[in-house]
Design an enzyme around this catalytic site. Structure first.
Site, mmCIF file in Angstrom:
data_model
loop_
_atom_site.group_PDB
_atom_site.id
_atom_site.type_symbol
_atom_site.label_atom_id
_atom_site.label_comp_id
_atom_site.label_asym_id
_atom_site.label_seq_id
_atom_site.Cartn_x
_atom_site.Cartn_y
_atom_site.Cartn_z
ATOM 1 N N GLU A 89 0.801 -1.220 0.000
ATOM 2 C CA GLU A 89 0.000 0.000 0.000
ATOM 3 C C GLU A 89 0.835 1.273 0.000
ATOM 4 O O GLU A 89 0.481 2.263 -0.651
ATOM 5 C CB GLU A 89 -0.944 0.003 1.207
ATOM 6 C CG GLU A 89 -2.012 -1.076 1.172
ATOM 7 C CD GLU A 89 -1.533 -2.427 1.691
ATOM 8 O OE1 GLU A 89 -2.323 -3.389 1.671
ATOM 9 O OE2 GLU A 89 -0.352 -2.517 2.120
ATOM 10 N N HIS A 102 -14.164 -0.616 3.380
ATOM 11 C CA HIS A 102 -14.147 -1.409 4.616
ATOM 12 C C HIS A 102 -13.773 -0.552 5.829
ATOM 13 O O HIS A 102 -12.971 -0.949 6.673
ATOM 14 C CB HIS A 102 -13.193 -2.595 4.486
ATOM 15 C CG HIS A 102 -13.628 -3.620 3.492
ATOM 16 N ND1 HIS A 102 -13.716 -3.351 2.138
ATOM 17 C CD2 HIS A 102 -14.023 -4.917 3.649
ATOM 18 C CE1 HIS A 102 -14.134 -4.439 1.500
ATOM 19 N NE2 HIS A 102 -14.350 -5.391 2.380
#
Length: 314
Positions: free
Chosen positions: A58, A109
């Site tokens: 990420e 999420h």
């Protein structure tokens, strides 16, 4: 609201990207090996040459997005909120925020409604973290319609944007004539005189249900949808405080640094007002079905109604 359609805003995100991909040729999507979960797989099917899977990396993805933005591309870097705001915070701050690059962060999420994935994946701190980055726009849509509008608004905005999406399907509540999404502008969904409930994300629909319950007890609650956490609609918040004299904020994240803190910042500077902050109270989440967690932590309509009544009695 009993028969309304429900859809998770992460689904809306994926659908919006695919739709906008046909409209804007410089839109590109990055993902961190989660295209199925973030729903960017919808974009991947339509535009495989404009989708980059960065793998479980990420921090590197944020750097790639930053670089792409300097070439005229408008990248949407997509992953779970825990990894976008948490794991990659330094890269978001230094590589995107500091040079004020035109990168959009699609964080799915988010919040405790991630459910069975448990505390490690239930990011309740992301709004607080992103609020500290100068120039970062923060959008937290309440339903499918608002989520799609937020994605296009993010694309059209010149600068970094953090978009917060949920895993849990939520009711469509903005399918009404005259609905218009504008960054920095809140929406009054229900007029009231006794208390102003200011909500964001999936808590907007729960707050509307809570207002119906409160009405049965003779309490007139105003419900306001704040889809933009930063810049927040200070004018609307001040007007609500003047109107009812009591404010309740409702959010599916930590009460430290999120919507409640942003509202309190506005009110303390302009019109000191009693405020009750409803959210996750300085605790980690836990594994369990999303709806049961929402209920346990008092974030459903029943919990909101109970807490508002106790607040008003004080």
């Amino acid at each position: 609201m009993s028969e309304v359609k429900k859809i998770a805003t992460r689904e809306s995100y994926g659908n919006a990207l695919a739709e906008l991909g046909r409209k804007y040729e410089n839109l590109v999507v990055l993902d961190a090996d989660l295209a199925g979960a973030t729903k960017t797989g919808t974009f991947l099917k339509a535009f495989p040459e404009r989708h980059i899977d960065c793998g479980i990396a990420e921090c590197n993805m944020m750097g790639i997005a930053a670089g792409l933005s300097t070439t005229g591309k408008v990248p949407f870097a997509s992953t779970f909120a825990m990894f976008a705001a948490g794991r990659a915070f330094e890269q978001v701050r230094n590589s995107i925020g500091y040079p004020h690059l035109n990168v959009k962060i699609g964080a799915t999420h988010a919040g405790i409604s991630v459910g069975e994935d448990g505390a490690t994946h239930q990011c309740n701190e992301d709004l607080a973290l992103m609020r500290t980055i100068p120039g970062m726009i923060i959008l937290n849509p309440s339903d499918d319609i608002e989520a799609k509008a937020a994605v296009e608004a993010a694309y059209l905005h010149d600068g970094p944007v953090y978009l917060r999406f949920g895993r849990l399907p939520v009711p469509v509540i903005n399918d009404r004539p005259g609905y218009q999404f504008e960054i920095g502008r809140g929406i009054v969904l229900k007029e009231g005189t006794d208390v102003s409930i200011i909500a964001t994300g999936l808590e907007v629909s729960e707050s509307l249900l809570a207002a119906e319950m409160l009405a049965k007890d003779g309490i007139s609650a105003e419900v306001i949808n704040i889809h933009t956490i930063k810049p927040i609609d200070a004018e609307l918040i001040i007007a609500a405080a003047k109107k009812t004299g009591k404010v309740v904020t409702v959010e599916e994240d930590s009460v430290i640094g999120g919507l409640g803190s942003a509202v309190c910042d506005v009110l303390s500077e302009n019109i000191p007002t009693p405020v009750l902050k409803i959210g996750v109270n300085d605790v980690f989440g836990e594994s369990g079905p999303a709806q049961k967690l929402i209920h346990k932590y008092g974030l459903d309509a029943e919990g909101i109604c109970r807490k508002v009544k106790a607040f008003i009695r004080k």
